[in-house]
Design a protein around this motif. Structure first.
Motif, PDB file in Angstrom:
ATOM      1  N   MET A   1       0.838  -1.185   0.000  1.00 52.69           N
ATOM      2  CA  MET A   1       0.000   0.000   0.000  1.00 52.69           C
ATOM      3  C   MET A   1       0.882   1.248   0.000  1.00 52.69           C
ATOM      4  N   ALA A   2       0.365   2.279  -0.598  1.00 57.85           N
ATOM      5  CA  ALA A   2       1.114   3.537  -0.650  1.00 57.85           C
ATOM      6  C   ALA A   2       1.074   4.225   0.710  1.00 57.85           C
ATOM      7  N   ASN A   3       2.187   4.828   1.073  1.00 56.84           N
ATOM      8  CA  ASN A   3       2.238   5.746   2.196  1.00 56.84           C
ATOM      9  C   ASN A   3       1.711   7.057   1.608  1.00 56.84           C
ATOM     10  N   THR A   4       0.421   7.279   1.736  1.00 59.25           N
ATOM     11  CA  THR A   4      -0.264   8.290   0.928  1.00 59.25           C
ATOM     12  C   THR A   4       0.331   9.691   1.046  1.00 59.25           C
ATOM     13  N   ASP A   5       0.635  10.134   2.254  1.00 57.51           N
ATOM     14  CA  ASP A   5       1.179  11.490   2.400  1.00 57.51           C
ATOM     15  C   ASP A   5       2.509  11.630   1.669  1.00 57.51           C
TER      16      ASP A   5
END
Length: 70
Positions: A1-5
């Motif tokens: 999963m992306a580390n969104t920030d």
């Protein structure tokens, strides 16, 4: 999963819109959007491609989550 920030910040600092990142990476705009919302997971080769494009280490942009085997 992306580390969104971190993912969004890296994209913006690099000067890419979601559509531009999608075009440069060969991914769809919808997929990039879902990555940023942490709805869609990413495979190793795609994560590498995106981290290279954004000039960041893989570990900065993505969280590795192990799925238990059945």
């Amino acid at each position: 999963m992306a580390n969104t920030d971190a993912f969004i910040k890296a994209r913006v600092v690099k000067g890419y819109s979601q559509r531009e990142l999608a075009r440069h990476s060969g991914l769809s705009h919808a997929y990039v959007s879902l990555l940023e919302l942490a709805i869609k997971s990413v495979g190793p080769s795609t994560a590498k491609k995106l981290s290279d494009l954004l000039g960041k280490e893989l570990e900065e942009l993505f969280r590795i989550e192990m799925q238990p085997r059945p």
